[in-house]
Scaffold this motif. Structure first.
Motif, short mmCIF file in Angstrom:
data_model
loop_
_atom_site.label_atom_id
_atom_site.label_comp_id
_atom_site.label_asym_id
_atom_site.label_seq_id
_atom_site.Cartn_x
_atom_site.Cartn_y
_atom_site.Cartn_z
N ASN A 51 -51.87 -34.55 -122.46
CA ASN A 51 -53.63 -34.43 -122.85
C ASN A 51 -54.11 -34.52 -121.48
O ASN A 51 -54.27 -35.29 -120.41
CB ASN A 51 -54.13 -35.57 -123.45
CG ASN A 51 -55.81 -35.50 -123.64
OD1 ASN A 51 -56.37 -36.11 -123.28
ND2 ASN A 51 -55.98 -34.19 -124.33
N GLN A 52 -54.83 -33.27 -121.14
CA GLN A 52 -55.57 -32.89 -120.04
C GLN A 52 -56.90 -32.36 -120.32
O GLN A 52 -57.82 -31.72 -119.36
CB GLN A 52 -54.76 -32.04 -118.94
CG GLN A 52 -53.26 -32.30 -118.73
CD GLN A 52 -52.68 -31.25 -118.00
OE1 GLN A 52 -53.13 -30.80 -116.83
NE2 GLN A 52 -51.20 -30.93 -118.17
N GLY A 53 -57.23 -32.18 -121.57
CA GLY A 53 -58.46 -31.51 -121.83
C GLY A 53 -58.38 -29.87 -122.03
O GLY A 53 -57.34 -29.34 -121.74
N LEU A 54 -59.60 -29.60 -122.55
CA LEU A 54 -59.53 -28.11 -123.30
C LEU A 54 -59.54 -26.99 -121.95
O LEU A 54 -58.88 -26.07 -122.16
CB LEU A 54 -60.86 -27.75 -123.86
CG LEU A 54 -61.18 -26.56 -124.48
CD1 LEU A 54 -60.09 -26.17 -125.61
CD2 LEU A 54 -62.59 -26.39 -125.54
N ALA A 55 -60.04 -27.28 -120.90
CA ALA A 55 -60.28 -26.38 -119.55
C ALA A 55 -58.88 -26.30 -119.15
O ALA A 55 -58.35 -25.11 -119.10
CB ALA A 55 -61.08 -26.85 -118.78
N ALA A 56 -57.95 -27.37 -119.05
CA ALA A 56 -56.63 -27.30 -118.63
C ALA A 56 -55.53 -26.51 -119.52
O ALA A 56 -54.77 -25.81 -119.19
CB ALA A 56 -56.00 -28.59 -118.15
N ALA A 57 -56.06 -26.59 -120.94
CA ALA A 57 -54.97 -25.97 -121.79
C ALA A 57 -55.18 -24.57 -121.90
O ALA A 57 -54.32 -23.86 -121.73
CB ALA A 57 -55.48 -26.64 -123.22
N ARG A 58 -56.64 -24.14 -121.81
CA ARG A 58 -56.91 -22.61 -121.64
C ARG A 58 -56.42 -22.25 -120.45
O ARG A 58 -55.76 -20.84 -120.43
CB ARG A 58 -58.47 -22.49 -121.57
CG ARG A 58 -59.11 -22.63 -122.98
CD ARG A 58 -60.74 -22.61 -123.02
NE ARG A 58 -61.37 -22.65 -124.26
CZ ARG A 58 -62.43 -22.82 -124.42
NH1 ARG A 58 -63.35 -23.23 -123.55
NH2 ARG A 58 -62.63 -23.03 -125.77
N ASN A 59 -56.59 -22.64 -119.09
CA ASN A 59 -55.81 -22.09 -117.83
C ASN A 59 -54.57 -22.18 -117.97
O ASN A 59 -53.67 -21.03 -117.43
CB ASN A 59 -56.18 -23.32 -116.85
CG ASN A 59 -57.87 -23.02 -116.42
OD1 ASN A 59 -58.56 -22.26 -116.69
ND2 ASN A 59 -58.20 -24.25 -115.80
N ALA A 60 -53.68 -23.00 -118.57
CA ALA A 60 -52.31 -22.77 -118.76
C ALA A 60 -51.81 -21.81 -119.68
O ALA A 60 -50.99 -20.92 -119.48
CB ALA A 60 -51.63 -24.32 -119.18
#
Length: 223
Positions: A51-60
Motif C-alpha cells: 500500500n502506497q496510495g492512489l498516486a503511486a498506483a497510477r504512477n506505477a
C-alpha cells in the motif's frame, strides 16, 4: 471492493472500441482482488504493490503500460460503451498537431444504477489551453480524460506523492499548463455511490447517452 472492480472491468470489456490493454494495480488490498482479475484471463494484467496510495498506483501503471494513450479508472468507475472510441477520435482531430488530451463529463449513479443529480462545473466546457478554467472549476478528472502517455513519460509528469488529497487536481493543473485539452462533448463514465448490481449497471448504461488505445485501472481498495 473487489465486487466494484469486477463491475468496472465488465463495463470496459463491453466497450465498443476495445482498449489495447487493461492493467489493474492492487495497492495492498488483502481481499480477493487477484482472484477477481484472474477470472478475465489474459484480457487483464494484474499487478500488486504494498500500500502506497492512489498516486503511486497510477504512477506505477503509467510506467507498466505500453500504449501511447492512457485513461485511469478507479474501482468505482463504470465506462460508457462509446467512450474510448469518441475520446480517441477527439484527440486524433487535434488541430494543433501536437500532444493533446481529450476529456468528457461524468455522472453519478446510486446503488440501483439510477442517475443522480450531477453538478455541471461550467455552462460550456472549453477546449484548448484551459488552465484558467481548470484552476477555477476543477472540471477535468483522470477517469474521464484520455491522456498522452508518451508525453507524460518524456516530461516526467507523474501524480504527486506529497499531496494527501486532490492529487489528481494538482496533476491535471500541471498537465493543462502544457497541453491542448479537447472537450469531447460526451459523458465518459459514471461512478457509483454505494452498492450496485450487474442488472442495475446494465439498466443504467442502456439509458445513458453513448459517450485509447490503453486503459488502466488502479484498484486502490485498501481501507
Amino acid at each position: 471492493r473487489s465486487a466494484l472492480l469486477d463491475l468496472c472491468l465488465k463495463s470496459v470489456c463491453r466497450s465498443q472500441k476495445q482498449p489495447a490493454e487493461i492493467l489493474v494495480m492492487n495497492d495492498g488490498s488483502s481481499d480477493d482482488t487477484e482472484q477477481t482479475v484472474a477470472a478475465y484471463g489474459d484480457r487483464v494484467k494484474y499487478f500488486y504493490q504494498e500500500n502506497q496510495g492512489l498516486a503511486a498506483a497510477r504512477n506505477a501503471l503509467l510506467k507498466l503500460a505500453s500504449s501511447p494513450y492512457i485513461i485511469f479508472f478507479d474501482d468505482d468507475d463504470l465506462m460508457l460503451p462509446n467512450a474510448l472510441e469518441l475520446l480517441y477520435e477527439a484527440v486524433s482531430q487535434n488541430s494543433n498537431g501536437g500532444p493533446a488530451a481529450a476529456y468528457g463529463q461524468y455522472i453519478r449513479i446510486n446503488s440501483e444504477g439510477v442517475r443522480q443529480p450531477t453538478h455541471l462545473k461550467c455552462a460550456r466546457y472549453p477546449s484548448g489551453m484551459i488552465i484558467s478554467e481548470i484552476f477555477e472549476n476543477n472540471l477535468i478528472l483522470p477517469s474521464a480524460t484520455l491522456l498522452d502517455r508518451n508525453y507524460m513519460l518524456q516530461n516526467n509528469m507523474f501524480f504527486p506523492l506529497d499531496v494527501k488529497v486532490c492529487e489528481d487536481y494538482k496533476f491535471m493543473l500541471e498537465f493543462a499548463l502544457k497541453l491542448n485539452c479537447i472537450f469531447s462533448g460526451i459523458v465518459v463514465n459514471s461512478f457509483v455511490f454505494g452498492w450496485i448490481t450487474v442488472r442495475a449497471l446494465l439498466r443504467c448504461i442502456s439509458k445513458l447517452p453513448n459517450p485509447c488505445s490503453c486503459t488502466l485501472f488502479p484498484a486502490n481498495n485498501s481501507f
